[in-house]
Design a protein around this motif. Structure first.
Motif, mmCIF file in Angstrom:
data_model
loop_
_atom_site.group_PDB
_atom_site.id
_atom_site.type_symbol
_atom_site.label_atom_id
_atom_site.label_comp_id
_atom_site.label_asym_id
_atom_site.label_seq_id
_atom_site.Cartn_x
_atom_site.Cartn_y
_atom_site.Cartn_z
ATOM 1 N N TYR A 81 13.035 17.219 -51.124
ATOM 2 C CA TYR A 81 14.486 17.080 -51.163
ATOM 3 C C TYR A 81 15.145 18.110 -52.081
ATOM 4 O O TYR A 81 16.193 18.659 -51.756
ATOM 5 N N LYS A 82 14.554 18.348 -53.226
ATOM 6 C CA LYS A 82 15.150 19.287 -54.187
ATOM 7 C C LYS A 82 15.216 20.699 -53.624
ATOM 8 O O LYS A 82 16.208 21.405 -53.799
ATOM 9 N N ASN A 125 20.610 13.931 -54.059
ATOM 10 C CA ASN A 125 21.003 12.635 -53.481
ATOM 11 C C ASN A 125 21.684 12.790 -52.125
ATOM 12 O O ASN A 125 21.552 11.920 -51.269
ATOM 13 N N THR A 126 22.402 13.896 -51.921
ATOM 14 C CA THR A 126 23.025 14.145 -50.621
ATOM 15 C C THR A 126 21.955 14.334 -49.558
ATOM 16 O O THR A 126 22.054 13.803 -48.443
ATOM 17 N N VAL A 127 20.920 15.085 -49.897
ATOM 18 C CA VAL A 127 19.809 15.295 -48.958
ATOM 19 C C VAL A 127 19.155 13.961 -48.651
ATOM 20 O O VAL A 127 18.874 13.634 -47.493
ATOM 21 N N ILE A 146 20.550 20.038 -42.874
ATOM 22 C CA ILE A 146 19.499 19.379 -43.663
ATOM 23 C C ILE A 146 18.383 18.879 -42.744
ATOM 24 O O ILE A 146 17.192 19.116 -43.004
ATOM 25 N N VAL A 147 18.753 18.214 -41.664
ATOM 26 C CA VAL A 147 17.767 17.683 -40.716
ATOM 27 C C VAL A 147 16.981 18.820 -40.064
ATOM 28 O O VAL A 147 15.764 18.742 -39.908
ATOM 29 N N SER A 162 18.634 22.870 -52.775
ATOM 30 C CA SER A 162 18.930 24.209 -53.295
ATOM 31 C C SER A 162 19.244 25.188 -52.161
ATOM 32 O O SER A 162 20.086 26.068 -52.319
ATOM 33 N N LEU A 163 18.588 25.038 -51.016
ATOM 34 C CA LEU A 163 18.862 25.911 -49.874
ATOM 35 C C LEU A 163 20.244 25.656 -49.261
ATOM 36 O O LEU A 163 20.937 26.586 -48.863
ATOM 37 N N VAL A 164 20.606 24.377 -49.182
ATOM 38 C CA VAL A 164 21.870 24.002 -48.555
ATOM 39 C C VAL A 164 23.039 24.109 -49.536
ATOM 40 O O VAL A 164 24.175 24.324 -49.135
#
Length: 126
Positions: free
Chosen positions: A17-18, A29-31, A5-6, A22-24
């Motif tokens: 964030y959205k 909220n996790t992002v 993510i980072v 979707s990529l991860v």
């Protein structure tokens, strides 16, 4: 997951964030959780430095001094004055920092770079 993510955020600072979620393959909220305050602060400082550089670069590109009186001691005291207000799409610096360098440059081409004093005098006369 946090490292991924980072990494994505560092490579694409403008990505939301959205989109990262979707990529991860996780929730929004996790992002948000993994991009903690310190990471957000890092990107805010980086964005601010990029904006400052863009402002400096465009003013230097247009001569770096007042086209009326020749003042050039402080770039922050220089402003863009639209020659034809009817063709104005917005403030050069706002377009430059919020939209794109290309659009900011296009808007600046409709202007003359002048110091704050000369700009105030022009508008006082109008």
């Amino acid at each position: 997951m946090k490292e991924e993510i980072v990494k994505i955020k560092k490579e694409n600072p403008e990505m939301g964030y959205k989109k990262i979620a979707s990529l991860v393959g996780c929730s929004h909220n996790t992002v948000k959780y993994h991009l903690s305050e310190s990471v957000r602060k890092y990107f805010a400082i980086r964005r601010q430095a990029n904006r400052r550089k863009a402002k400096t670069d465009i003013k230097e590109k247009f001569g770096g001094k007042c086209s009326i009186c020749g003042y050039g001691k402080c770039l922050d005291a220089l402003q863009f004055h639209h020659l034809d207000p009817k063709k104005k799409h917005g403030k050069v610096m706002e377009i430059l920092t919020r939209l794109s360098k290309e659009k900011g440059l296009k808007e600046a081409e409709k202007c003359q770079l002048i110091c704050a004093n000369c700009h105030a005098e022009i508008h006082a006369i109008d």
